[in-house]
Design an enzyme around this catalytic site. Structure first.
Site, short mmCIF file in Angstrom:
data_model
loop_
_atom_site.label_atom_id
_atom_site.label_comp_id
_atom_site.label_asym_id
_atom_site.label_seq_id
_atom_site.Cartn_x
_atom_site.Cartn_y
_atom_site.Cartn_z
N SER A 1 47.89 42.44 27.08
CA SER A 1 47.11 43.16 27.20
C SER A 1 48.25 44.32 26.59
CB SER A 1 47.84 43.74 28.68
OG SER A 1 48.19 45.38 29.08
N TYR B 1 54.74 43.30 34.88
CA TYR B 1 53.09 42.56 34.79
C TYR B 1 53.10 42.70 32.38
CZ TYR B 1 48.70 43.88 33.36
OH TYR B 1 47.86 43.89 32.90
P1 NDP Z 1 39.01 43.51 37.31
O1 NDP Z 1 40.59 43.40 38.77
O2 NDP Z 1 37.88 43.85 37.81
O3 NDP Z 1 39.56 41.38 37.32
C1 NDP Z 1 39.96 40.85 37.89
C2 NDP Z 1 39.54 39.28 38.08
O4 NDP Z 1 41.34 38.33 38.30
C3 NDP Z 1 38.66 39.30 39.13
O5 NDP Z 1 37.52 38.37 38.60
C4 NDP Z 1 39.69 38.34 40.33
O6 NDP Z 1 38.97 38.00 41.27
C5 NDP Z 1 39.91 37.73 39.62
N1 NDP Z 1 41.33 37.35 40.09
C6 NDP Z 1 42.30 37.92 40.91
N2 NDP Z 1 43.03 36.67 41.46
C7 NDP Z 1 42.99 35.20 41.90
C8 NDP Z 1 43.16 34.36 41.52
N3 NDP Z 1 44.48 34.20 42.29
N4 NDP Z 1 42.48 34.11 41.67
C9 NDP Z 1 41.50 34.21 40.39
N5 NDP Z 1 40.94 34.76 39.92
C10 NDP Z 1 41.43 35.89 40.76
O7 NDP Z 1 40.30 43.73 36.48
P2 NDP Z 1 39.75 43.33 34.71
O8 NDP Z 1 38.57 43.02 35.02
O9 NDP Z 1 40.75 44.46 34.16
O10 NDP Z 1 41.18 42.62 34.21
C11 NDP Z 1 40.76 40.94 34.12
C12 NDP Z 1 42.24 40.72 33.53
O11 NDP Z 1 42.38 41.74 31.85
C13 NDP Z 1 43.16 41.02 33.70
O12 NDP Z 1 44.59 39.94 33.07
C14 NDP Z 1 44.32 41.91 33.69
O13 NDP Z 1 45.60 41.28 33.73
C15 NDP Z 1 44.11 42.56 32.06
N6 NDP Z 1 43.73 43.52 31.56
C16 NDP Z 1 43.12 44.83 32.43
C17 NDP Z 1 43.09 45.71 31.44
C18 NDP Z 1 42.51 46.96 31.98
O14 NDP Z 1 42.88 48.41 31.47
N7 NDP Z 1 41.73 47.17 33.19
C19 NDP Z 1 43.74 46.34 30.39
C20 NDP Z 1 44.41 44.81 29.67
C21 NDP Z 1 44.77 43.74 30.32
P3 NDP Z 1 38.70 37.79 42.99
O15 NDP Z 1 39.07 38.61 43.48
O16 NDP Z 1 37.45 37.55 42.95
O17 NDP Z 1 39.55 36.36 42.49
#
Ligand code: NDP
Length: 246
Positions: free
Chosen positions: A142, A155
């Site tokens: 990030s 974070y």
């Molecule tokens: P979302 O919340 O849409 O996606 C997060 C994903 O992580 C979901 O598919 C969720 O699936 C999964 N997840 C969360 N906890 C678990 C777990 N314990 N086991 C397995 N899967 C898990 O957000 P983003 O797409 O934005 O996030 C994706 C990545 O991008 C993350 O690492 C986030 O930190 C990073 N990021 C996002 C930014 C943003 O502005 N959106 C900016 C910078 C980085 P489920 O709940 O079904 O398990």
């Protein structure tokens, strides 16, 4: 023919946001995708849509805080498609808030998912990569780790820990077997703010998302760019943020 055609790619956090967009794009470009997350109905629907369009996709329930789930995800790639070319360690949560709030449970959850989850992915994929003689580890970090702002400290620390981990792994892997890529997005329009417990902080992040955020497909294209490079080319880090983000 796309350089992604025929690659086998496992993606954690594939049920929404960046992971979902990455799965759809890579499948469209000919990759076989192996999707992991906890919300299996959503995974199954995404996989069904990919298959309806002629792509190859399978799913598995994965909680990245459980090491054996990552082993099963990597195992599924090997049993279904014969190998694993790329692991996208993308699952993440964002329980942000001021450090002084002492949300110790939230800190632990972020460490477990954002850092330990990536480590478990490495533990599962590395032996397969070594046996194959090649593999690629992509993780979603990030810009929060590049410009530290209030409420984001823990974070950002988890994301910078992953960045550090990848650099160390890269230095240990100059035999050409492993490529590592850290993809570092700014604000992206996803469900990530749902994991913020503090209502005021969540409001602020949602305001920023509404003002700045880019589509998750933009990040998916960055992941595809890293993956499609020839084997001797390693894209170490991609920073991708909205043009107007400060
Ligand atoms: P979302 O919340 O849409 O996606 C997060 C994903 O992580 C979901 O598919 C969720 O699936 C999964 N997840 C969360 N906890 C678990 C777990 N314990 N086991 C397995 N899967 C898990 O957000 P983003 O797409 O934005 O996030 C994706 C990545 O991008 C993350 O690492 C986030 O930190 C990073 N990021 C996002 C930014 C943003 O502005 N959106 C900016 C910078 C980085 P489920 O709940 O079904 O398990």
């Amino acid at each position: 023919m796309s350089a992604i055609e025929g690659k086998v790619v496992a993606i954690t956090g594939a049920s929404s946001g960046i992971g979902e967009a990455t799965a759809r794009l890579l499948a469209e470009r000919g990759a076989a995708v192996v999707l992991g997350a906890r919300r299996t109905e959503r995974l199954d629907e995404i996989a069904r849509q990919i298959r309806d369009r002629g792509g190859r996709a399978v799913t598995r329930a994965v909680d990245v805080t459980a090491r054996e789930d990552l082993e099963r995800l990597v195992g599924l790639a090997v049993t279904e498609f014969g190998r694993l070319d790329v692991l996208v360690g993308n699952a993440g949560i964002s329980k942000i808030g001021p450090v002084a709030d002492l949300d110790v449970a939230g800190w632990s959850a972020m460490i477990d998912v954002n850092l330990r989850g990536v480590l478990y992915g490495i533990a599962a994929a590395l032996p397969v990569f070594r046996e194959q003689g090649q593999g690629h580890l992509v993780t979603t970090v990030s810009t929060a780790g590049l410009k530290i702002t209030p409420t984001m400290a823990v974070y950002a620390a988890t994301k910078n820990a992953v960045r550090t981990l990848l650099e160390g792994l890269r230095q240990e892997s100059t035999d050409g077997v492993l490529r590592t890529t850290a993809v570092s997005p700014g604000y992206v329009r996803t469900e990530l703010a749902d994991s913020i417990d503090d209502p005021e902080v969540r409001e602020e992040i949602l305001r920023n998302m509404n003002q700045y955020a880019i589509a998750p497909e933009a990040v998916a294209r960055a992941v595809a760019f890293a993956i499609e490079q020839p084997r001797e080319v390693e894209i170490g880090e991609i920073v991708i943020r909205p043009t107007t983000q400060n």
